[in-house]
Design a protein around this motif. Structure first.
Motif, PDB file in Angstrom:
ATOM      1  N   ALA A  12       0.835  -1.200   0.000  1.00 23.01           N
ATOM      2  CA  ALA A  12       0.000   0.000   0.000  1.00 23.01           C
ATOM      3  C   ALA A  12       0.875   1.256   0.000  1.00 23.01           C
ATOM      4  CB  ALA A  12      -0.906  -0.001   1.231  1.00 23.01           C
ATOM      5  N   TRP A  13       0.285   2.374  -0.403  1.00 23.25           N
ATOM      6  CA  TRP A  13       1.017   3.646  -0.451  1.00 23.25           C
ATOM      7  C   TRP A  13       1.656   3.966   0.902  1.00 23.25           C
ATOM      8  CZ3 TRP A  13       3.139   6.747  -3.758  1.00 23.25           C
ATOM      9  CH2 TRP A  13       3.501   8.031  -3.376  1.00 23.25           C
ATOM     10  N   GLY A  14       0.920   3.779   1.980  1.00 19.08           N
ATOM     11  CA  GLY A  14       1.423   4.093   3.315  1.00 19.08           C
ATOM     12  C   GLY A  14       2.503   3.147   3.809  1.00 19.08           C
ATOM     13  N   GLU A  15       2.759   2.064   3.080  1.00 13.59           N
ATOM     14  CA  GLU A  15       3.811   1.115   3.453  1.00 13.59           C
ATOM     15  C   GLU A  15       5.114   1.373   2.703  1.00 13.59           C
ATOM     16  OE1 GLU A  15       1.044  -2.724   4.578  1.00 13.59           O
ATOM     17  OE2 GLU A  15       1.451  -2.339   2.452  1.00 13.59           O
ATOM     18  N   CYS A  16       5.158   2.493   1.966  1.00 16.34           N
ATOM     19  CA  CYS A  16       6.337   2.830   1.169  1.00 16.34           C
ATOM     20  C   CYS A  16       7.081   4.011   1.792  1.00 16.34           C
ATOM     21  CB  CYS A  16       5.931   3.207  -0.259  1.00 16.34           C
ATOM     22  SG  CYS A  16       5.225   1.835  -1.182  1.00 16.34           S
ATOM     23  N   GLY A  20       9.402   5.305  -2.785  1.00 17.06           N
ATOM     24  CA  GLY A  20       8.366   4.491  -3.410  1.00 17.06           C
ATOM     25  C   GLY A  20       8.575   2.998  -3.255  1.00 17.06           C
ATOM     26  N   THR A  26       7.383  -2.622   7.387  1.00 15.11           N
ATOM     27  CA  THR A  26       6.232  -3.315   6.802  1.00 15.11           C
ATOM     28  C   THR A  26       6.415  -4.823   6.894  1.00 15.11           C
ATOM     29  OG1 THR A  26       5.826  -1.450   5.333  1.00 15.11           O
ATOM     30  CG2 THR A  26       4.849  -3.562   4.697  1.00 15.11           C
ATOM     31  N   THR A  70       7.672  -2.409  -4.792  1.00 16.77           N
ATOM     32  CA  THR A  70       7.212  -1.029  -4.855  1.00 16.77           C
ATOM     33  C   THR A  70       5.694  -0.967  -4.687  1.00 16.77           C
ATOM     34  OG1 THR A  70       7.035  -1.131  -7.262  1.00 16.77           O
ATOM     35  CG2 THR A  70       9.123  -0.350  -6.370  1.00 16.77           C
ATOM     36  N   PHE A  71       5.206   0.247  -4.557  1.00 17.89           N
ATOM     37  CA  PHE A  71       3.786   0.497  -4.386  1.00 17.89           C
ATOM     38  C   PHE A  71       2.978  -0.272  -5.430  1.00 17.89           C
ATOM     39  CE2 PHE A  71       0.258   3.316  -5.902  1.00 17.89           C
ATOM     40  CZ  PHE A  71      -0.615   3.060  -4.870  1.00 17.89           C
ATOM     41  N   GLY A  72       1.967  -1.013  -4.945  1.00 14.19           N
ATOM     42  CA  GLY A  72       1.079  -1.755  -5.833  1.00 14.19           C
ATOM     43  C   GLY A  72       1.492  -3.186  -6.108  1.00 14.19           C
TER      44      GLY A  72
END
Length: 143
Positions: A12-16, A20, A26, A70-72
């Motif tokens: 998730a975005w908040g885990e980066c 990025g 995490t 990375t994110f996603g």
């Protein structure tokens, strides 16, 4: 061969971090979540743990970082039982990019099977792991 339990996680975005890529804590969060999921699949979901005043406190944790998703990205978390003692147990984790054989990280945890002496928030006392839990984790109870 150790029995392996798997689950998927999406970064998730908040885990980066600002670059990025996955922020290292995490992996520790995912290990803790996978330990809870593992117990739930073995018959000890969070509600049962609370109702029976049980806990599995963490006494040691390690993680080695190999590559950064990375994110996603969808990651596969693989957890296996490394060691079963009377009341303590060790879990090993491997994190892979889903659908690939790309290792992202390896981790481990040591936990202790405990009961709150007088309910949550009171001191913990270790106790032997139930035979049913040992069997669900893929190991026979000690003789």
């Amino acid at each position: 061969m150790a029995r392996i339990f798997q689950e998927s996680r999406v970064v998730a975005w908040g885990e980066c971090d600002p670059a990025g890529i996955i922020f290292y804590p995490t992996y520790y969060h995912w290990m803790d979540a996978a330990a809870g999921s593992l117990l739930a699949r073995c018959g000890w979901p969070a509600q049962r743990m609370r109702d029976e005043h049980l806990a599995m406190p963490l006494v040691d944790s390690q993680c080695a970082f190999v590559s950064s998703p990375t994110f996603g990205d969808t990651c596969e978390v693989r957890v296996s039982v490394a060691r079963l003692g009377r009341s303590s147990f060790g879990l090993q984790y491997e994190f892979f990019l889903q659908g690939q054989d790309k290792l992202l990280a390896r981790g481990s945890e040591s936990r202790v099977w405990c009961r709150y002496q007088a309910g949550p928030g009171s001191p913990l006392r270790s106790l032997p792991m139930p035979a049913e839990l040992r069997a669900a984790l893929g190991e026979a109870p000690p003789a």
